[in-house]
Design a protein around this motif. Structure first.
Motif, mmCIF file in Angstrom:
data_model
loop_
_atom_site.group_PDB
_atom_site.id
_atom_site.type_symbol
_atom_site.label_atom_id
_atom_site.label_comp_id
_atom_site.label_asym_id
_atom_site.label_seq_id
_atom_site.Cartn_x
_atom_site.Cartn_y
_atom_site.Cartn_z
ATOM 1 N N ALA A 167 0.845 -1.192 0.000
ATOM 2 C CA ALA A 167 0.000 0.000 0.000
ATOM 3 C C ALA A 167 0.884 1.246 0.000
ATOM 4 C CB ALA A 167 -0.893 0.007 1.236
ATOM 5 N N GLU A 168 0.306 2.349 -0.465
ATOM 6 C CA GLU A 168 1.086 3.595 -0.497
ATOM 7 C C GLU A 168 1.454 4.011 0.916
ATOM 8 O OE1 GLU A 168 -1.153 6.442 -2.668
ATOM 9 O OE2 GLU A 168 -1.426 5.101 -4.346
ATOM 10 N N THR A 169 0.478 4.384 1.711
ATOM 11 C CA THR A 169 0.695 4.647 3.131
ATOM 12 C C THR A 169 -0.530 4.175 3.891
ATOM 13 O OG1 THR A 169 -0.279 6.859 3.072
ATOM 14 C CG2 THR A 169 2.104 6.709 2.689
ATOM 15 N N MET A 170 -0.388 4.132 5.188
ATOM 16 C CA MET A 170 -1.502 3.714 6.022
ATOM 17 C C MET A 170 -2.629 4.738 5.951
ATOM 18 S SD MET A 170 -1.463 2.877 10.089
ATOM 19 C CE MET A 170 -1.161 4.550 10.615
ATOM 20 N N TRP A 171 -2.274 6.009 5.831
ATOM 21 C CA TRP A 171 -3.277 7.075 5.855
ATOM 22 C C TRP A 171 -4.075 7.116 4.568
ATOM 23 C CZ3 TRP A 171 -3.833 7.846 10.591
ATOM 24 C CH2 TRP A 171 -2.753 7.850 11.459
ATOM 25 N N THR A 172 -3.450 6.859 3.430
ATOM 26 C CA THR A 172 -4.216 6.843 2.177
ATOM 27 C C THR A 172 -5.184 5.669 2.155
ATOM 28 O OG1 THR A 172 -2.434 5.631 1.070
ATOM 29 C CG2 THR A 172 -2.447 8.032 0.836
ATOM 30 N N LYS A 232 -8.034 6.579 4.456
ATOM 31 C CA LYS A 232 -8.899 7.563 3.804
ATOM 32 C C LYS A 232 -9.818 6.884 2.787
ATOM 33 C CE LYS A 232 -8.703 11.861 1.198
ATOM 34 N NZ LYS A 232 -7.825 12.853 0.563
ATOM 35 N N ALA A 233 -9.275 5.940 2.028
ATOM 36 C CA ALA A 233 -10.092 5.220 1.050
ATOM 37 C C ALA A 233 -11.177 4.390 1.733
ATOM 38 C CB ALA A 233 -9.201 4.324 0.193
ATOM 39 N N ILE A 234 -10.829 3.762 2.842
ATOM 40 C CA ILE A 234 -11.815 2.964 3.582
ATOM 41 C C ILE A 234 -12.912 3.852 4.138
ATOM 42 C CG2 ILE A 234 -12.136 1.568 5.661
ATOM 43 C CD1 ILE A 234 -9.353 0.356 5.082
ATOM 44 N N MET A 235 -12.528 4.993 4.713
ATOM 45 C CA MET A 235 -13.538 5.898 5.277
ATOM 46 C C MET A 235 -14.448 6.473 4.195
ATOM 47 S SD MET A 235 -13.340 5.785 8.464
ATOM 48 C CE MET A 235 -14.393 7.149 8.893
ATOM 49 N N GLN A 236 -13.897 6.768 3.027
ATOM 50 C CA GLN A 236 -14.736 7.264 1.932
ATOM 51 C C GLN A 236 -15.718 6.195 1.480
ATOM 52 O OE1 GLN A 236 -11.879 8.575 -0.954
ATOM 53 N NE2 GLN A 236 -11.753 10.645 -0.078
#
Length: 129
Positions: free
Chosen positions: A45-50, A53-57
């Motif tokens: 994965a790119e980063t944990m935060w991206t 963010k995708a999961i939350m969206q």
């Protein structure tokens, strides 16, 4: 008699040491291989935060979809009660429920608007407009 007993216990002790060493070696090897495999998956994965963010969206989109369907159905029931009821109390209650449904649906969609259009202006704690 003592020599055979001593000799057999000596061989048993050597066998036990070899077994412990081989079991320890296998455990260390398994931990090493698993750490390589798990590290590869994490780094994919790119980063944990991206990813977060995708999961939350995705979760937010599903909530909006379900809330829109629920709002339409309950608003339809409220409108039917309001139009076909002969009791003035039922009409007043259905009117108030219709207002609550519209307000809550607008708030949920307003949160999406804020997250999609306004938050990028404040990225990093600075105004980027």
């Amino acid at each position: 008699m003592k020599k055979t007993k001593l000799k057999s216990s000596k061989y048993f002790f050597l066998f036990k040491q070899k077994f412990i060493r081989s079991k320890l070696f296998k455990t260390i090897l398994a931990v090493f291989i698993l750490s390589i495999l798990l590290t590869t998956q994490v780094l994919a994965a790119e980063t944990m935060w991206t990813k977060a963010k995708a999961i939350m969206q995705d979760v937010y989109n599903q909530v909006i979809l379900i809330s829109t369907i629920a709002a339409v159905v309950t608003a339809a029931v409220a409108l039917l009660l309001m139009n076909f009821s002969k009791n003035s109390r039922t009409v007043d209650e259905s009117r108030s429920w219709l207002k609550r449904i519209i307000i809550s649906w607008a708030i949920l969609n307003g949160l999406g608007f804020i997250m999609a259009y306004i938050v990028p202006f404040f990225e990093g704690g600075k105004w980027t407009g």
